[in-house]
Design an enzyme around this catalytic site. Sequence first.
Site, PDB file in Angstrom:
ATOM      1  N   GLY A 113     -17.590   0.501  -1.664  1.00 47.29           N
ATOM      2  CA  GLY A 113     -16.190   0.746  -1.992  1.00 47.29           C
ATOM      3  C   GLY A 113     -16.140   1.698  -3.183  1.00 47.29           C
ATOM      4  O   GLY A 113     -15.523   1.410  -4.204  1.00 47.29           O
ATOM      5  N   ASN A 149     -17.196   0.840   7.163  1.00 43.38           N
ATOM      6  CA  ASN A 149     -16.759  -0.477   6.731  1.00 43.38           C
ATOM      7  C   ASN A 149     -17.995  -1.238   6.271  1.00 43.38           C
ATOM      8  O   ASN A 149     -18.776  -1.723   7.078  1.00 43.38           O
ATOM      9  CB  ASN A 149     -16.075  -1.209   7.883  1.00 43.38           C
ATOM     10  CG  ASN A 149     -15.531  -2.565   7.448  1.00 43.38           C
ATOM     11  OD1 ASN A 149     -15.868  -3.067   6.380  1.00 43.38           O
ATOM     12  ND2 ASN A 149     -14.699  -3.151   8.278  1.00 43.38           N
ATOM     13  N   SER A 150     -18.159  -1.328   4.966  1.00 43.08           N
ATOM     14  CA  SER A 150     -19.376  -1.940   4.429  1.00 43.08           C
ATOM     15  C   SER A 150     -19.492  -3.404   4.835  1.00 43.08           C
ATOM     16  O   SER A 150     -20.585  -3.953   4.876  1.00 43.08           O
ATOM     17  CB  SER A 150     -19.369  -1.845   2.910  1.00 43.08           C
ATOM     18  OG  SER A 150     -18.371  -2.700   2.398  1.00 43.08           O
ATOM     19  N   LEU A 178     -17.633  -2.325  -7.767  1.00 40.29           N
ATOM     20  CA  LEU A 178     -16.823  -2.114  -8.960  1.00 40.29           C
ATOM     21  C   LEU A 178     -15.341  -2.107  -8.612  1.00 40.29           C
ATOM     22  O   LEU A 178     -14.902  -1.348  -7.749  1.00 40.29           O
ATOM     23  CB  LEU A 178     -17.226  -0.796  -9.636  1.00 40.29           C
ATOM     24  CG  LEU A 178     -18.734  -0.606  -9.863  1.00 40.29           C
ATOM     25  CD1 LEU A 178     -18.985   0.604 -10.762  1.00 40.29           C
ATOM     26  CD2 LEU A 178     -19.415  -1.826 -10.449  1.00 40.29           C
ATOM     27  N   ASP A 187     -11.080  -4.695  -4.101  1.00 45.94           N
ATOM     28  CA  ASP A 187      -9.732  -5.202  -3.830  1.00 45.94           C
ATOM     29  C   ASP A 187      -9.717  -6.725  -3.995  1.00 45.94           C
ATOM     30  O   ASP A 187     -10.611  -7.411  -3.518  1.00 45.94           O
ATOM     31  CB  ASP A 187      -9.315  -4.819  -2.404  1.00 45.94           C
ATOM     32  CG  ASP A 187      -9.275  -3.305  -2.232  1.00 45.94           C
ATOM     33  OD1 ASP A 187      -8.986  -2.613  -3.229  1.00 45.94           O
ATOM     34  OD2 ASP A 187      -9.552  -2.812  -1.121  1.00 45.94           O
ATOM     35  N   GLU A 201     -13.218   5.651 -11.774  1.00 52.49           N
ATOM     36  CA  GLU A 201     -11.809   5.975 -11.942  1.00 52.49           C
ATOM     37  C   GLU A 201     -10.995   4.713 -12.216  1.00 52.49           C
ATOM     38  O   GLU A 201     -10.126   4.681 -13.073  1.00 52.49           O
ATOM     39  CB  GLU A 201     -11.287   6.666 -10.682  1.00 52.49           C
ATOM     40  CG  GLU A 201     -11.746   8.099 -10.513  1.00 52.49           C
ATOM     41  CD  GLU A 201     -13.245   8.270 -10.239  1.00 52.49           C
ATOM     42  OE1 GLU A 201     -13.917   7.284  -9.880  1.00 52.49           O
ATOM     43  OE2 GLU A 201     -13.736   9.405 -10.398  1.00 52.49           O
ATOM     44  N   GLU A 202     -11.340   3.667 -11.494  1.00 57.01           N
ATOM     45  CA  GLU A 202     -10.615   2.412 -11.644  1.00 57.01           C
ATOM     46  C   GLU A 202     -10.877   1.829 -13.041  1.00 57.01           C
ATOM     47  O   GLU A 202      -9.962   1.368 -13.716  1.00 57.01           O
ATOM     48  CB  GLU A 202     -11.075   1.438 -10.553  1.00 57.01           C
ATOM     49  CG  GLU A 202     -10.137   0.305 -10.253  1.00 57.01           C
ATOM     50  CD  GLU A 202      -8.758   0.716  -9.788  1.00 57.01           C
ATOM     51  OE1 GLU A 202      -8.643   1.746  -9.085  1.00 57.01           O
ATOM     52  OE2 GLU A 202      -7.791   0.013 -10.139  1.00 57.01           O
TER      53      GLU A 202
HETATM   54  C1  LIG Z   1      -9.884  -0.611  -6.099  1.00 57.22           C
HETATM   55  S1  LIG Z   1     -10.957   0.551  -5.358  1.00 57.22           S
HETATM   56  C2  LIG Z   1     -12.289   0.749  -6.531  1.00 57.22           C
HETATM   57  C3  LIG Z   1     -12.997   2.053  -6.357  1.00 57.22           C
HETATM   58  C4  LIG Z   1     -14.191   2.328  -7.268  1.00 57.22           C
HETATM   59  N1  LIG Z   1     -15.260   1.374  -7.078  1.00 57.22           N
HETATM   60  C5  LIG Z   1     -13.737   2.366  -8.723  1.00 57.22           C
HETATM   61  O1  LIG Z   1     -14.158   1.476  -9.465  1.00 57.22           O
HETATM   62  O2  LIG Z   1     -13.029   3.275  -9.094  1.00 57.22           O
HETATM   63  C6  LIG Z   1     -11.708  -0.335  -4.013  1.00 57.22           C
HETATM   64  C7  LIG Z   1     -12.257   0.596  -2.977  1.00 57.22           C
HETATM   65  O3  LIG Z   1     -12.962  -0.112  -1.977  1.00 57.22           O
HETATM   66  C8  LIG Z   1     -12.690   0.468  -0.723  1.00 57.22           C
HETATM   67  N2  LIG Z   1     -12.957  -0.542   0.323  1.00 57.22           N
HETATM   68  C9  LIG Z   1     -12.256  -1.666   0.569  1.00 57.22           C
HETATM   69  N3  LIG Z   1     -12.794  -2.348   1.595  1.00 57.22           N
HETATM   70  C10 LIG Z   1     -13.877  -1.629   2.007  1.00 57.22           C
HETATM   71  C11 LIG Z   1     -14.826  -1.815   3.037  1.00 57.22           C
HETATM   72  N4  LIG Z   1     -14.776  -2.874   3.837  1.00 57.22           N
HETATM   73  N5  LIG Z   1     -15.801  -0.894   3.183  1.00 57.22           N
HETATM   74  C12 LIG Z   1     -15.860   0.194   2.363  1.00 57.22           C
HETATM   75  N6  LIG Z   1     -14.977   0.405   1.380  1.00 57.22           N
HETATM   76  C13 LIG Z   1     -13.995  -0.486   1.196  1.00 57.22           C
HETATM   77  C14 LIG Z   1     -11.257   0.871  -0.812  1.00 57.22           C
HETATM   78  O4  LIG Z   1     -10.914   1.856   0.119  1.00 57.22           O
HETATM   79  C15 LIG Z   1     -11.179   1.368  -2.248  1.00 57.22           C
HETATM   80  O5  LIG Z   1     -11.442   2.731  -2.362  1.00 57.22           O
END
Ligand SMILES: C[S@@+](CC[C@H](N)C(=O)[O-])C[C@H]1O[C@@H](n2cnc3c(N)ncnc32)[C@H](O)[C@@H]1O
Lengths: 252, 450
Positions: free
Chosen positions: A73, A129-130, A149, A152, A228-229
């Site tokens: 993610g 989709n991890s 990091l 969601d 970024e988050e």
């Molecule tokens: C809140 S963001 C955090 C992004 C980054 N790690 C940061 O700290 O800036 C969560 C990210 O996880 C991704 N994500 C959610 N479920 C996922 C999944 N099953 N597989 C891959 N990515 C996923 C979302 O699209 C999103 O970009």
Amino acid sequence: MMSGKGNISKNKSTGLPRKRFYRARAHSNPLSDSHFPVPLSPQHVDYSIHFPQIFPSSDRSGDARRIEFADIGCGFGGLLISLSTLFPEKLMIGMEIRDKVTEYVKERILGLRTTNPGQYQNVSVVRTNSMKYIPNYFEKSQLSKMFFLFPDPHFKEKNHRRRVISPFLLDEYAYVLGAGGIIYTITDVEELGEWMKTCLENHPLFEAITDEEIESDPVVKLLEAATEEGQKVARNGGQTFQAVFRRISLSA
Amino acid sequence: MEETQMEEECKEEINGTQIEEKESDEIQMEERDSNSQTEVAPALIAVHPFDQSVAVAVGSELRIFNLAKNCSVSIESTEMLHKDAIRAVRFSDKGKLLVSAGDDKLVKIWSTETWQCLCTVNSEKRVSAVAISKDEQYVCFADKFGVVWIVDLVGLAENQPGSNKKAAELFGHYCSIITSLEFSPNGSFIVSADRDFKIRVSVFPRSPLKGVHEIQSFCLGHSEFVSCLTFVHNSDFPQGFLVSGSGDSTVCLWDVTSGLALCTSEVGKEANLSEEAHPAVIDLCATGDGSLVAVAIQRQVSKVPWLQGILLLSCDLSAGKLSTLKVIPVPGETFIPTRLGMALSKNLLWMVTGASNLPGSKATSFARIRILSGFNESDTETRVLEDQEIPGGEKLLEKLQGSVSVQGADFSAAADTLNAAMSSLLRKKQYSNEKREFRKKTRNDKKYNQ
Ligand SMILES: C[S@@+](CC[C@H](N)C(=O)[O-])C[C@H]1O[C@@H](n2cnc3c(N)ncnc32)[C@H](O)[C@@H]1O
């Protein structure tokens, strides 16, 4: 498709992609698995697409190097960019489910490679989709670091099974991590922080790393600073909750 | 500045969260679809390892024939019966137990001695597969959410049948329906296959009630759903190898310790079926010595020739090779088995074809049993038995088929419906955007979770 757009969407002076050109359509296709390709097995992952300078051909039988770090993610990829220069010898990949965000990270890496010749060749990103396809990308014990990091939060109890850290999914992470490998998690949601820590504590294949190790690990400092988050949370003066655990082997 | 803008925009996008939502939604939609209309259920068969009895499941009905005593078994109390389609039925390796489970979310554990229901386990979701540990200590079952559960059979006694036991969570496949569960020959691994091409091999620990956390390997390589698993083993290879059948029209031989594919047999092609059609493998059955594997292949939709009968593969364990031996036709009928079964002792392959809840046909359910004889290492003179040659004869057919003779026309007519039903059971459903949206709007999870 992306290449045509490439010229206008890049900032001329830096070669970096400008985010506003990666406008997301409000309603793209209903995304089903078949909308992105999934490698049949880790042997089918084409390293020459991800790391063309290191792997000029898709036949990598003569090269033992493998991806070692995975940012799950990865969002806009800030962590990967920092790790890339900190560990120039390691191969690393981000996994991101959102199409546009993945495209953005791709362009960002390409831009950095252009403006910094020889650098950022060890970092890449893949849209997947991890939660379903980690075993398709990594073999047993292949990874030495995994990052989760600011995932969601999925607040509702019945949605807890959708969290990227869960007792069942930890089995898979333990599988792809080698003994001694480290899993890094951080969030600004206290409840989720508690949840991730508890899941890891209760899992027989993980143990918490000591405070001294946390202090001395340069990567820990990046958890908050590099993504970024994390930067957003810092700007708003928010609190963060991290859990850093090591993969142990049962028989030892 | 740009960053925030991008973030806002991405929130509007169908994002990761929604994808996941979509996936579990899909399973829930399937749940609901199949709750509102009873689905066609293919007939199942299981044969006691030492030829003591045979069980056939047609819809909610469990039919048992005692081969040793040559009489049919009737399950006495009606509250012990299943209330909806049975999706899994199997004997334990030592033969003491039979487990049946399915859409009524009940897992029933039967004594093969007395045919009493020793215990009923409530599952939260419908059950798709079951396995029994080699020592008959544990029953494992998989539900429609991809979660595998375990029931401890300690203290299960003949003198207090009908007790209830609670299941504990063991491990899970994320949002994918598990099609098959199998223990390795020495019981050290539990293998699970799903509709997302995946086969997971997990270490089955000494105290499994605490969960199964150590994954030994993933056997990856199938490009369609995995429909069936079995192990082939003998005294030289006590650990044996795993054999899997898939919707990609292949049968694969695996070393489960490493997860490596040793051999892939393109059974669709081998059986001389049309290349375009890629008929799915429906079931597999291996002989006790691991030398032969019988393969049931789905009927193809079009009029091109399909396999009427089964395909026989020979298996060379020392070379790690599968090779096609022959196609064994079942003469005179449109006989495409829905399930295969074999005992360890006798060289008989039991085949059943059939279904329940058939819409628009006179008989809403049917079952037809055929037996193939002549399985042993030296000679492979296999032959389909005539009805009068079947062990148990007419009595057995009357019990297990529901009638002594089943009209060929009955199941020829049903073959296409059955075929469609098999597909929908194994393939993931595709839902339109509209339906998804509608589902979201009309969502009432409490209602459907009951
Ligand atoms: C809140 S963001 C955090 C992004 C980054 N790690 C940061 O700290 O800036 C969560 C990210 O996880 C991704 N994500 C959610 N479920 C996922 C999944 N099953 N597989 C891959 N990515 C996923 C979302 O699209 C999103 O970009």
